[in-house]
Write a protein that holds these residues in place. Structure first.
Motif, PDB file in Angstrom:
ATOM      1  N   GLY A  91       0.841  -1.195   0.000  1.00  0.00           N
ATOM      2  CA  GLY A  91       0.000   0.000   0.000  1.00  0.00           C
ATOM      3  C   GLY A  91       0.870   1.238   0.000  1.00  0.00           C
ATOM      4  O   GLY A  91       2.013   1.199   0.460  1.00  0.00           O
ATOM      5  N   ILE A  92       0.346   2.317  -0.544  1.00  0.00           N
ATOM      6  CA  ILE A  92       1.074   3.586  -0.520  1.00  0.00           C
ATOM      7  C   ILE A  92       0.127   4.696  -0.080  1.00  0.00           C
ATOM      8  O   ILE A  92      -1.091   4.557  -0.179  1.00  0.00           O
ATOM      9  CB  ILE A  92       1.668   3.953  -1.913  1.00  0.00           C
ATOM     10  CG1 ILE A  92       0.555   4.043  -2.974  1.00  0.00           C
ATOM     11  CG2 ILE A  92       2.737   2.954  -2.321  1.00  0.00           C
ATOM     12  CD1 ILE A  92       1.006   4.695  -4.270  1.00  0.00           C
ATOM     13  N   THR A  93       0.708   5.771   0.412  1.00  0.00           N
ATOM     14  CA  THR A  93      -0.101   6.953   0.742  1.00  0.00           C
ATOM     15  C   THR A  93       0.395   8.137  -0.086  1.00  0.00           C
ATOM     16  O   THR A  93       1.600   8.260  -0.346  1.00  0.00           O
ATOM     17  CB  THR A  93       0.010   7.331   2.238  1.00  0.00           C
ATOM     18  OG1 THR A  93       1.390   7.474   2.580  1.00  0.00           O
ATOM     19  CG2 THR A  93      -0.623   6.287   3.124  1.00  0.00           C
ATOM     20  N   SER A 108      -3.110   6.159  -8.142  1.00  0.00           N
ATOM     21  CA  SER A 108      -1.988   5.308  -7.722  1.00  0.00           C
ATOM     22  C   SER A 108      -2.249   4.673  -6.358  1.00  0.00           C
ATOM     23  O   SER A 108      -1.900   3.514  -6.119  1.00  0.00           O
ATOM     24  CB  SER A 108      -0.673   6.097  -7.699  1.00  0.00           C
ATOM     25  OG  SER A 108      -0.765   7.185  -6.807  1.00  0.00           O
ATOM     26  N   VAL A 109      -2.906   5.411  -5.472  1.00  0.00           N
ATOM     27  CA  VAL A 109      -3.212   4.880  -4.141  1.00  0.00           C
ATOM     28  C   VAL A 109      -4.308   3.813  -4.233  1.00  0.00           C
ATOM     29  O   VAL A 109      -4.202   2.741  -3.618  1.00  0.00           O
ATOM     30  CB  VAL A 109      -3.612   6.033  -3.181  1.00  0.00           C
ATOM     31  CG1 VAL A 109      -4.168   5.492  -1.865  1.00  0.00           C
ATOM     32  CG2 VAL A 109      -2.409   6.928  -2.903  1.00  0.00           C
ATOM     33  N   ILE A 110      -5.342   4.083  -5.023  1.00  0.00           N
ATOM     34  CA  ILE A 110      -6.425   3.099  -5.230  1.00  0.00           C
ATOM     35  C   ILE A 110      -5.855   1.844  -5.892  1.00  0.00           C
ATOM     36  O   ILE A 110      -6.146   0.708  -5.487  1.00  0.00           O
ATOM     37  CB  ILE A 110      -7.539   3.690  -6.131  1.00  0.00           C
ATOM     38  CG1 ILE A 110      -8.193   4.903  -5.470  1.00  0.00           C
ATOM     39  CG2 ILE A 110      -8.567   2.607  -6.499  1.00  0.00           C
ATOM     40  CD1 ILE A 110      -9.279   4.631  -4.490  1.00  0.00           C
ATOM     41  N   TYR A 154      -6.658   7.257   0.248  1.00  0.00           N
ATOM     42  CA  TYR A 154      -6.239   6.083   1.026  1.00  0.00           C
ATOM     43  C   TYR A 154      -7.434   5.456   1.750  1.00  0.00           C
ATOM     44  O   TYR A 154      -7.580   4.231   1.807  1.00  0.00           O
ATOM     45  CB  TYR A 154      -5.164   6.523   2.028  1.00  0.00           C
ATOM     46  CG  TYR A 154      -4.431   5.409   2.736  1.00  0.00           C
ATOM     47  CD1 TYR A 154      -3.634   4.508   2.031  1.00  0.00           C
ATOM     48  CD2 TYR A 154      -4.504   5.277   4.121  1.00  0.00           C
ATOM     49  CE1 TYR A 154      -2.938   3.492   2.690  1.00  0.00           C
ATOM     50  CE2 TYR A 154      -3.807   4.275   4.795  1.00  0.00           C
ATOM     51  CZ  TYR A 154      -3.030   3.383   4.075  1.00  0.00           C
ATOM     52  OH  TYR A 154      -2.339   2.386   4.735  1.00  0.00           O
ATOM     53  N   SER A 155      -8.317   6.308   2.296  1.00  0.00           N
ATOM     54  CA  SER A 155      -9.524   5.813   2.964  1.00  0.00           C
ATOM     55  C   SER A 155     -10.408   5.061   1.983  1.00  0.00           C
ATOM     56  O   SER A 155     -10.957   3.994   2.302  1.00  0.00           O
ATOM     57  CB  SER A 155     -10.302   6.975   3.594  1.00  0.00           C
ATOM     58  OG  SER A 155      -9.528   7.642   4.571  1.00  0.00           O
ATOM     59  N   ALA A 156     -10.545   5.597   0.759  1.00  0.00           N
ATOM     60  CA  ALA A 156     -11.356   4.945  -0.275  1.00  0.00           C
ATOM     61  C   ALA A 156     -10.738   3.607  -0.678  1.00  0.00           C
ATOM     62  O   ALA A 156     -11.438   2.596  -0.825  1.00  0.00           O
ATOM     63  CB  ALA A 156     -11.479   5.847  -1.496  1.00  0.00           C
ATOM     64  N   ALA A 157      -9.419   3.597  -0.845  1.00  0.00           N
ATOM     65  CA  ALA A 157      -8.715   2.371  -1.251  1.00  0.00           C
ATOM     66  C   ALA A 157      -8.877   1.273  -0.208  1.00  0.00           C
ATOM     67  O   ALA A 157      -9.261   0.139  -0.518  1.00  0.00           O
ATOM     68  CB  ALA A 157      -7.230   2.674  -1.472  1.00  0.00           C
TER      69      ALA A 157
END
Length: 243
Positions: A91-93, A108-110, A154-157
């Motif tokens: 995962g990335i932020t 990119s985060v999703i 990030y929350s959505a991902a």
């Protein structure tokens, strides 16, 4: 040869999980990384020092074709190998207010968390169903359960992975495959090194950041036979910050 695959396994929580599984299980540990070969090799050395076996697999979890190609090549070279456990940790932020967020920072985060989960897990799904045993653990986040300002992407991902965890768990439970999510709060890793720890611990009832090893202990339990009746769960590990 029974194996556990950890995506993003070279550093932080991923590395801690690899090392914990090396101690607690008989699995051959597959350490996935994308950029940091040195850290991946370092994790492999630690696994071997603990008396386990492992190897490094370089691929970008967001790239479906690359995931399929690398894993197919590995499977062809190891026809007797069975991946019984998948830990989707990559995962990335790319934090920022939504109004200023670029499309690239959103995608990119999703792609890393949500599409990465699909690309890796989907590759092994039919094999796991035939084998009638499996453990899938998705590393999500407090952000994916509660939502965090400045982390809409990030929350959505991670929220997407939470929902996918619950749905997939229902599809495959009859085949003795469990699917659970682990949602860490503030854990002391490279990813949180820029945060103001003194300020943030005021929000945390236990008054400290967690350690990567504590998350790894929970993952190790969920991968074990002891957790056979736990599936579709999102387990918070956050020192008491509840959403």
């Amino acid at each position: 040869m029974k194996c556990a695959l950890v995506t993003g396994g070279s550093r932080g929580i991923g590395s801690a999980i690899c090392q914990k599984l090396a101690i607690d299980t008989d699995y051959h540990i597959l350490i996935n990384y994308q950029f940091n070969k040195e850290e991946a090799e370092n994790t492999l050395e630690k696994i071997i020092a603990k008396g386990a076996t492992g190897e490094i697999l370089k691929f970008d979890v967001t790239n479906f074709d690359e995931v399929k190609s690398v894993l197919t090549e590995w499977q062809d070279a190891n026809p007797e190998a069975v991946v019984e456990a998948i830990i989707n940790n990559a995962g990335i932020t790319k934090d920022g207010l939504f109004m200023w967020m670029s499309q690239e920072d959103w995608s990119s985060v999703i792609n890393t968390s949500l599409n990465g989960f699909f690309n890796v897990t989907n590759f092994f799904m039919q094999k796991m169903l035939r084998n009638k045993f499996g453990r899938i653990v998705n590393i999500v986040s407090l952000s994916g359960v509660k939502g965090t300002a400045g982390q809409t992407n990030y929350s959505a991902a991670k929220g997407g992975v939470v929902a996918a965890t619950k749905a997939l768990a229902q599809e495959i439970a009859k085949r003795n495959i469990t699917v659970n999510a682990v949602a860490p709060g503030f854990i002391r890793t490279d990813m949180t090194s820029e945060l103001d720890e003194k300020e943030l611990i005021k929000m945390i009832p236990v008054n400290r950041f967690g350690e990567a090893e504590e998350v790894a202990d929970l993952v190790s339990f969920l991968v074990s036979k002891k957790a056979s009746y736990i599936t579709g769960e999102v387990i918070n590990i956050n020192g008491g910050i509840y959403s």
